[in-house]
Design a protein around this motif. Structure first.
Motif, PDB file in Angstrom:
ATOM      1  N   ALA A  17      22.317 -30.622 121.707  1.00  0.00           N
ATOM      2  CA  ALA A  17      23.150 -31.233 120.738  1.00  0.00           C
ATOM      3  C   ALA A  17      23.080 -30.745 119.298  1.00  0.00           C
ATOM      4  O   ALA A  17      23.953 -30.398 118.440  1.00  0.00           O
ATOM      5  N   THR A  18      21.672 -30.123 119.106  1.00  0.00           N
ATOM      6  CA  THR A  18      21.544 -29.380 118.124  1.00  0.00           C
ATOM      7  C   THR A  18      22.505 -28.148 117.981  1.00  0.00           C
ATOM      8  O   THR A  18      23.200 -27.766 116.707  1.00  0.00           O
ATOM      9  N   ASN A  19      22.523 -27.359 118.971  1.00  0.00           N
ATOM     10  CA  ASN A  19      23.564 -25.991 119.018  1.00  0.00           C
ATOM     11  C   ASN A  19      24.835 -26.596 118.879  1.00  0.00           C
ATOM     12  O   ASN A  19      25.860 -25.732 118.077  1.00  0.00           O
ATOM     13  N   ALA A  20      25.331 -27.543 119.355  1.00  0.00           N
ATOM     14  CA  ALA A  20      26.922 -28.206 119.286  1.00  0.00           C
ATOM     15  C   ALA A  20      27.072 -28.408 117.749  1.00  0.00           C
ATOM     16  O   ALA A  20      28.322 -28.294 117.293  1.00  0.00           O
ATOM     17  N   LEU A  21      26.078 -28.905 117.078  1.00  0.00           N
ATOM     18  CA  LEU A  21      26.143 -29.289 115.724  1.00  0.00           C
ATOM     19  C   LEU A  21      26.185 -28.207 114.881  1.00  0.00           C
ATOM     20  O   LEU A  21      26.969 -28.272 113.811  1.00  0.00           O
TER      21      LEU A  21
ATOM     22  N   THR B  16      13.232 -45.172 132.240  1.00  0.00           N
ATOM     23  CA  THR B  16      14.658 -45.349 131.564  1.00  0.00           C
ATOM     24  C   THR B  16      15.644 -44.808 132.565  1.00  0.00           C
ATOM     25  O   THR B  16      15.327 -44.525 133.639  1.00  0.00           O
ATOM     26  N   THR B  17      16.734 -44.827 131.926  1.00  0.00           N
ATOM     27  CA  THR B  17      18.068 -44.307 132.540  1.00  0.00           C
ATOM     28  C   THR B  17      18.369 -43.010 131.954  1.00  0.00           C
ATOM     29  O   THR B  17      18.417 -42.618 130.474  1.00  0.00           O
ATOM     30  N   VAL B  18      19.381 -42.180 132.613  1.00  0.00           N
ATOM     31  CA  VAL B  18      19.977 -41.034 132.108  1.00  0.00           C
ATOM     32  C   VAL B  18      20.968 -41.514 131.055  1.00  0.00           C
ATOM     33  O   VAL B  18      21.029 -40.890 129.911  1.00  0.00           O
ATOM     34  N   GLU B  19      21.762 -42.441 131.066  1.00  0.00           N
ATOM     35  CA  GLU B  19      22.594 -43.056 130.262  1.00  0.00           C
ATOM     36  C   GLU B  19      21.839 -43.336 128.837  1.00  0.00           C
ATOM     37  O   GLU B  19      22.421 -42.902 127.710  1.00  0.00           O
ATOM     38  N   LYS B  20      20.581 -44.089 128.676  1.00  0.00           N
ATOM     39  CA  LYS B  20      19.821 -44.464 127.389  1.00  0.00           C
ATOM     40  C   LYS B  20      19.506 -43.188 126.837  1.00  0.00           C
ATOM     41  O   LYS B  20      19.849 -43.207 125.707  1.00  0.00           O
ATOM     42  N   ILE B  21      19.222 -42.057 127.572  1.00  0.00           N
ATOM     43  CA  ILE B  21      18.661 -40.773 127.169  1.00  0.00           C
ATOM     44  C   ILE B  21      20.026 -40.254 126.280  1.00  0.00           C
ATOM     45  O   ILE B  21      19.737 -39.645 125.191  1.00  0.00           O
ATOM     46  N   VAL B  22      21.197 -40.211 127.197  1.00  0.00           N
ATOM     47  CA  VAL B  22      22.133 -39.425 126.479  1.00  0.00           C
ATOM     48  C   VAL B  22      22.837 -40.174 125.236  1.00  0.00           C
ATOM     49  O   VAL B  22      22.909 -39.687 124.101  1.00  0.00           O
ATOM     50  N   GLU B  23      22.539 -41.499 125.127  1.00  0.00           N
ATOM     51  CA  GLU B  23      23.218 -42.285 124.061  1.00  0.00           C
ATOM     52  C   GLU B  23      22.169 -42.021 122.846  1.00  0.00           C
ATOM     53  O   GLU B  23      22.561 -42.054 121.950  1.00  0.00           O
ATOM     54  N   ALA B  24      20.825 -42.031 123.140  1.00  0.00           N
ATOM     55  CA  ALA B  24      19.798 -41.822 122.194  1.00  0.00           C
ATOM     56  C   ALA B  24      19.921 -40.495 121.548  1.00  0.00           C
ATOM     57  O   ALA B  24      19.815 -40.403 120.345  1.00  0.00           O
ATOM     58  N   ILE B  25      20.120 -39.538 122.156  1.00  0.00           N
ATOM     59  CA  ILE B  25      20.180 -38.317 121.716  1.00  0.00           C
ATOM     60  C   ILE B  25      21.631 -38.125 120.648  1.00  0.00           C
ATOM     61  O   ILE B  25      21.448 -37.480 119.811  1.00  0.00           O
TER      62      ILE B  25
END
Length: 488
Positions: free
Chosen positions: A402-406, A355-364
């Motif tokens: 992301a969890t900690n940011a939320l 996959t790509t780094v971009e797709k991972i970031v977007e999915a998370i």
């Protein structure tokens, strides 16, 4: 059998005195009739019996017959083996004694007996060979005993080979320590586990120094307690050792003390023991414990994230219906993100695709993006392909951030902003920047489980580095990953 090989009875030839016409049967009978050897004398070219004692006749099952005057062929027939005939001919041709050892003879039907036989030349007054003296010792019991001993030896060898194979299959080390002399034995596998070269002797001092310092007192005390017969004489203990190269290994050691009575008192004699390298098992146990902690941590995070998304959605939705639709979309995105990190949590194999780094970031980050309001996030970076294992680990790391940011950071406040960028150079460098969220209180005094998980994932599994900058306006994180790890 070589003629020069000594025979147990030390007799090489018989000579007749000059002028003598033969043996006196009466004299021979009186001297040789009851000796514990089968003895016979044959004379002349036709090999006629001149004498045969009681044991010789008994062996042929004719103890009361008179064999004098009868030929060897007539008396023994097929019972006289080709080896015996050949040996007789050699005696006549060379004048040298001939021997047969453990020679098998079937003198009575269905029964094989074994004999040590020596054939000696009989010379007349003119030094000519006129006959043969046959001496035979009955050695059937000896041959049978040796055969049984050889069978037992082969069985013992086979048993030892089977035991060695079983020990080898279990990769078990064997050890023994003599409590009386201090002598120590280690098998090759034992030395291999401890990192001791096979050509070096094992010593108590080496064993003692190899025990991990934190375990040494307990191990030495436990082994020492075996000296007391009241201890039961058995031990089983798991502990660490430190190899000469500094590597730490876990072993399971079992031992049994053998005791003996000395001067009427039961004393320790020697310890027999085994060890097994259980390092991988211990590591797997640690992984399982970590997994349980991770699952508990993940469940708590899911509840926290769901609660945060409900609050965030409630702030922007104008109607309950709109809120329900937005919330459903975010929860679906959260489920998809959670599915991406499932292999990292459960230990299962990731999907076998890049996959790509971009797709991972977007999915998370998809669960935190509202379709109805401007996004508080900026995602920037070039296309960077990443293999399934590395993708799973990076997903886990970003999910934790992301969890900690939320829960505590920029995603927990309406005005919060998040910027994620990545560049590919000597390494892949990913930067996570939070701003306008709740003010941070500096570096935390303790590292939480989630932070430990992120650090281990980046450093241990991807060989990278991660650095936290706890700025007042928001957390900044930098992650550097070796490019050769991205294809994993």
């Amino acid at each position: 059998m070589s003629p020069s090989q000594p025979w147990a009875y030390g007799l090489d030839e018989i000579r007749l005195q000059g002028g003598a016409e033969g043996f006196s049967r009466e004299a021979l009978s009186e001297l040789l009739e009851n000796v514990p050897l089968a003895i016979a004398v044959t004379l002349g070219s036709d090999q006629q019996f001149a004498f045969a004692n009681r044991l010789f006749r008994s062996a042929l099952s004719v103890p009361d017959e008179d064999l004098v005057g009868r030929t060897v062929s007539e008396v023994m027939g097929d019972r006289y083996t080709p080896e015996l005939w050949t040996s007789r001919e050699k005696v006549f041709q060379t004048g040298e004694p001939q021997e047969l050892k453990d020679h098998a003879l079937v003198l009575t039907p269905g029964t094989t007996t074994y004999w040590d036989i020596k054939l000696l030349p009989v010379r007349d007054g003119g030094d000519q060979i006129s006959g043969i003296l046959a001496l035979a010792a009955h050695v059937t019991e000896r041959v049978k005993a040796r055969g049984e001993a050889e069978i037992k030896a082969r069985e013992a060898t086979l048993h030892n080979e089977r035991l060695a194979l079983a020990v080898e299959a279990t990769e078990m080390g064997l050890w023994e320590w003599n409590a009386q002399t201090g002598e120590t034995f280690w098998s090759d596998r034992q030395k291999d586990i401890f990192g001791l070269p096979k050509n070096e002797p094992a010593t108590y001092e080496f064993w003692h120094s190899a025990i991990h310092p934190d375990d040494r007192e307990h191990v030495v005390s436990s082994v020492g307690s075996l000296s007391d017969p009241r201890s039961g004489g058995q031990i089983q203990i798991e502990h660490r050792i430190v190899r000469p190269d500094g590597e730490i290994r876990w072993i399971l050691s079992r031992g049994r003390m053998l005791y003996e009575i000395i001067n009427g008192e039961l004393k320790p004699a020697r310890i027999l023991g085994t060890i097994i390298d259980i390092t991988e098992r211990r590591r797997n146990e640690e992984v399982r414990q970590l997994l349980v902690q991770e699952l508990n941590h993940r469940v708590k995070n899911l509840f926290a994230m769901t609660s945060g998304m409900i609050a965030m959605t409630a702030r922007t939705a104008e109607t309950p219906k709109q809120m329900a639709a937005a919330l459903r979309g975010r929860i679906d995105a959260l489920a998809r993100a959670h599915e991406l990190i499932r292999p990292a949590i459960t230990g299962s194999d990731p999907a076998d695709e890049e996959t790509t780094v971009e797709k991972i970031v977007e999915a998370i980050l998809a669960p935190h993006i509202s379709q109805d309001t401007p996004s508080p996030m900026i995602l920037e970076g070039p296309p960077v392909r990443i293999g399934p294992k590395a993708a799973t680990i990076l997903t886990l790391v970003l999910h934790e951030l992301a969890t900690n940011a939320l829960k505590y950071g920029a995603l927990s406040a309406p005005e919060g902003r998040l910027r994620i960028t990545w560049v590919r150079g000597v390494m892949l460098t990913l930067t996570w920047q939070e701003d306008n969220g709740p003010a941070t209180q500096g570096v935390p005094s303790t590292e939480g489980f989630g932070s430990k998980l992120v650090r281990r994932s980046v450093t241990d599994q991807l060989g990278g580095t991660i650095a936290y900058d706890w700025r007042a306006e928001g957390l900044h994180v930098r992650i550097d990953l070796p490019l050769n790890q991205l294809d994993a």
